[in-house]
Design an enzyme around this catalytic site. Structure first.
Site, PDB file in Angstrom:
ATOM      1  N   SER A 174      39.766  50.834  57.542  1.00 49.96           N
ATOM      2  CA  SER A 174      39.830  52.146  58.196  1.00 49.96           C
ATOM      3  C   SER A 174      39.981  51.889  59.685  1.00 49.96           C
ATOM      4  CB  SER A 174      38.565  52.941  57.857  1.00 49.96           C
ATOM      5  OG  SER A 174      38.550  54.178  58.509  1.00 49.96           O
ATOM      6  N   TYR A 188      46.127  60.461  62.664  1.00 50.04           N
ATOM      7  CA  TYR A 188      45.622  59.130  62.281  1.00 50.04           C
ATOM      8  C   TYR A 188      44.205  59.230  61.716  1.00 50.04           C
ATOM      9  CZ  TYR A 188      44.364  54.171  62.936  1.00 50.04           C
ATOM     10  OH  TYR A 188      43.947  52.872  62.771  1.00 50.04           O
ATOM     11  N   LYS A 192      42.439  58.088  58.069  1.00 47.10           N
ATOM     12  CA  LYS A 192      41.429  57.031  58.012  1.00 47.10           C
ATOM     13  C   LYS A 192      40.075  57.555  57.514  1.00 47.10           C
ATOM     14  CE  LYS A 192      43.838  53.435  59.338  1.00 47.10           C
ATOM     15  NZ  LYS A 192      44.027  52.271  58.474  1.00 47.10           N
TER      16      LYS A 192
HETATM   17  N1  NAP Z   1      45.131  47.260  65.959  1.00 48.71           N
HETATM   18  C1  NAP Z   1      44.142  48.128  66.096  1.00 48.71           C
HETATM   19  O1  NAP Z   1      43.699  48.436  67.224  1.00 48.71           O
HETATM   20  C2  NAP Z   1      43.495  48.743  64.873  1.00 48.71           C
HETATM   21  C3  NAP Z   1      42.238  49.350  65.030  1.00 48.71           C
HETATM   22  C4  NAP Z   1      41.635  49.921  63.919  1.00 48.71           C
HETATM   23  C5  NAP Z   1      42.253  49.875  62.681  1.00 48.71           C
HETATM   24  N2  NAP Z   1      43.469  49.277  62.559  1.00 48.71           N
HETATM   25  C6  NAP Z   1      44.094  49.272  61.236  1.00 48.71           C
HETATM   26  O2  NAP Z   1      44.291  47.934  60.836  1.00 48.71           O
HETATM   27  C7  NAP Z   1      45.465  47.841  60.013  1.00 48.71           C
HETATM   28  C8  NAP Z   1      46.401  46.796  60.603  1.00 48.71           C
HETATM   29  O3  NAP Z   1      46.737  47.202  61.909  1.00 48.71           O
HETATM   30  P1  NAP Z   1      47.534  46.243  62.902  1.00 48.71           P
HETATM   31  O4  NAP Z   1      47.265  46.735  64.258  1.00 48.71           O
HETATM   32  O5  NAP Z   1      47.263  44.834  62.540  1.00 48.71           O
HETATM   33  O6  NAP Z   1      49.040  46.674  62.523  1.00 48.71           O
HETATM   34  P2  NAP Z   1      50.426  45.899  62.599  1.00 48.71           P
HETATM   35  O7  NAP Z   1      50.354  44.731  63.494  1.00 48.71           O
HETATM   36  O8  NAP Z   1      51.447  46.940  62.897  1.00 48.71           O
HETATM   37  O9  NAP Z   1      50.636  45.435  61.085  1.00 48.71           O
HETATM   38  C9  NAP Z   1      50.838  46.387  60.081  1.00 48.71           C
HETATM   39  C10 NAP Z   1      51.199  45.675  58.790  1.00 48.71           C
HETATM   40  O10 NAP Z   1      51.343  46.638  57.746  1.00 48.71           O
HETATM   41  C11 NAP Z   1      52.627  46.472  57.119  1.00 48.71           C
HETATM   42  N3  NAP Z   1      53.084  47.786  56.637  1.00 48.71           N
HETATM   43  C12 NAP Z   1      53.198  48.933  57.359  1.00 48.71           C
HETATM   44  N4  NAP Z   1      53.667  49.925  56.593  1.00 48.71           N
HETATM   45  C13 NAP Z   1      53.838  49.396  55.339  1.00 48.71           C
HETATM   46  C14 NAP Z   1      54.308  49.921  54.108  1.00 48.71           C
HETATM   47  N5  NAP Z   1      54.689  51.207  53.994  1.00 48.71           N
HETATM   48  N6  NAP Z   1      54.357  49.107  53.038  1.00 48.71           N
HETATM   49  C15 NAP Z   1      53.970  47.809  53.144  1.00 48.71           C
HETATM   50  N7  NAP Z   1      53.528  47.257  54.280  1.00 48.71           N
HETATM   51  C16 NAP Z   1      53.463  48.041  55.376  1.00 48.71           C
HETATM   52  C17 NAP Z   1      53.502  45.904  58.246  1.00 48.71           C
HETATM   53  O11 NAP Z   1      54.656  45.196  57.783  1.00 48.71           O
HETATM   54  P3  NAP Z   1      56.098  45.929  57.613  1.00 48.71           P
HETATM   55  O12 NAP Z   1      56.270  46.845  58.767  1.00 48.71           O
HETATM   56  O13 NAP Z   1      57.076  44.800  57.553  1.00 48.71           O
HETATM   57  O14 NAP Z   1      56.018  46.654  56.318  1.00 48.71           O
HETATM   58  C18 NAP Z   1      52.514  44.925  58.878  1.00 48.71           C
HETATM   59  O15 NAP Z   1      52.418  43.747  58.099  1.00 48.71           O
HETATM   60  C19 NAP Z   1      46.055  49.242  59.959  1.00 48.71           C
HETATM   61  O16 NAP Z   1      45.612  49.878  58.797  1.00 48.71           O
HETATM   62  C20 NAP Z   1      45.464  49.916  61.194  1.00 48.71           C
HETATM   63  O17 NAP Z   1      45.379  51.306  61.050  1.00 48.71           O
HETATM   64  C21 NAP Z   1      44.096  48.714  63.631  1.00 48.71           C
END
Ligand code: NAP
Length: 334
Positions: A174, A188, A192
């Site tokens: 989340s 968003y 979540k």
């Molecule tokens: N970074 C933050 O600050 C943060 C904070 C809290 C929570 N989160 C959560 O943590 C998770 C990862 O975030 P991140 O920042 O690491 O994101 P990221 O770097 O953008 O990575 C997202 C990943 O999800 C894959 N993806 C996206 N849409 C998809 C789909 N429809 N089907 C299959 N794969 C899909 C992307 O690959 P493709 O695009 O190639 O499909 C990529 O591997 C997310 O759920 C985000 O909401 C992030």
């Protein structure tokens, strides 16, 4: 006299907790040689989680859409394997948010190659920030499709083998925006928060099958996804988010995997994460006496602290509104 009563009540409380069935703590999960499936494993937090479990001896399947990014991530992860002869890393390209049959096929392929999934990490996701009226209706639908429906698809495809084998762990990623609603995150946060309802209900359904759920609330983390979100973030959202700082993906991944291994329901990072988890615990599952005791003891004081945070956030929103309606006010006050 009063001290004696207080101590007796506290000891009684601990005994009740000890005997209570909600506190059954799962056995630690050994990741050596087991199949870990990471959605979103080609980037950011998901990739860091794949690195973390690779270093603990797991076999890994990465699931995402972009094939080039998947290949790149796979070779990065192969470099950190602890036993290159035994461990395997594979990747499958699939959009988890669209066609359920395609997801089922991908999971079948992964299980044929690496055996039944023992740990599923639902990390694929996306975010969008903007004021409610600036976001398009499609933004709301996209958030639900990727962050919620995509997670439901993969989880549903994986659960039959976990229940059959009476063994497994499922992680939902989340966000702190899934614990509190903040300016700019109407689309968003909704997606979540939905994961929390799913995680709590599923935890109760799966516990008798020795399958445990972990719900992780990462703070702002320095990933490609975070960099993308920065481009459209309203000033209010940026200033509010900065309060909690920016974490590295390896730090977040390591704390999530530590919590999954010990079977904790909540996973968080940092002091703010600890406080938020305690103040928003509600009737969520608990998996240790220590955690339950801390929540009971700290909730009141954390609620008081949270009021100061809310006041700070409200001031940010008021100041930004004022600056927008009178851009010269920023210069006057500075
Ligand atoms: N970074 C933050 O600050 C943060 C904070 C809290 C929570 N989160 C959560 O943590 C998770 C990862 O975030 P991140 O920042 O690491 O994101 P990221 O770097 O953008 O990575 C997202 C990943 O999800 C894959 N993806 C996206 N849409 C998809 C789909 N429809 N089907 C299959 N794969 C899909 C992307 O690959 P493709 O695009 O190639 O499909 C990529 O591997 C997310 O759920 C985000 O909401 C992030």
């Amino acid at each position: 006299m009063w001290l004696l009563i207080a101590v007796s009540v506290f000891v009684g409380f601990l005994i009740v907790l000890y005997l209570a069935s909600p506190l059954i703590t799962p056995k630690p999960l050994d990741l050596k040689g087991v199949h870990v499936l990471v959605t979103g494993g080609s980037s950011g937090i998901g990739k860091a989680i794949a690195v973390e479990v690779a270093q603990r001896g797991a076999n890994i399947c990465l699931l995402a859409r972009n094939k080039a990014k998947l290949e790149e991530a796979q070779s990065e992860i192969e470099k950190v394997l602890v036993d290159k002869n035994q461990q395997k890393v594979i990747h499958i390209s699939v959009d988890i948010s669209k066609d359920y049959a395609a997801v089922v096929q991908a999971i079948q392929q992964a299980e044929e190659e690496l055996g039944p999934v023992v740990l599923l990490v639902n990390c694929a996701g996306a975010s969008v920030a903007g004021s409610f009226e600036d976001l398009s209706l499609n933004d709301f639908k996209r958030m639900i499709d990727i962050n919620y429906i995509g997670t439901v698809h993969v989880t549903r495809a994986v659960i039959p083998s976990m229940k059959k084998n009476q063994h497994g762990r499922i992680v939902f990623i989340s966000s702190q925006a899934g614990q509190i609603g903040l300016y700019g995150y109407t689309a968003y946060s909704g997606s979540k928060f939905a994961l929390r309802g799913l995680a709590e209900a599923l935890h109760m359904e799966l516990k008798p099958y020795n399958v445990y759920v972990t719900l992780a609330f990462p703070p702002d983390t320095d990933t490609p996804g975070f960099a993308e979100e920065q481009k459209s973030k309203p000033e209010e959202t940026r200033l509010i988010s900065e309060t909690a700082g920016l974490f590295q993906p390896s730090v977040v991944a390591s704390s999530i995997i530590k919590d999954v291994v010990s079977g904790r329901f909540f996973s968080y990072a940092g002091l703010d994460g600890y406080m938020l988890a305690a103040v928003t615990c509600g009737m969520s599952p608990v998996t240790s006496i220590m955690e339950a005791t801390q929540q009971v003891a700290c909730m009141g004081i954390f609620r008081i602290i949270s009021l100061f945070y809310l006041d700070h956030f409200d001031r940010i929103c008021r100041k930004c509104k004022q600056e927008r309606s009178d851009p010269s006010s920023e210069k006057k006050t500075s």
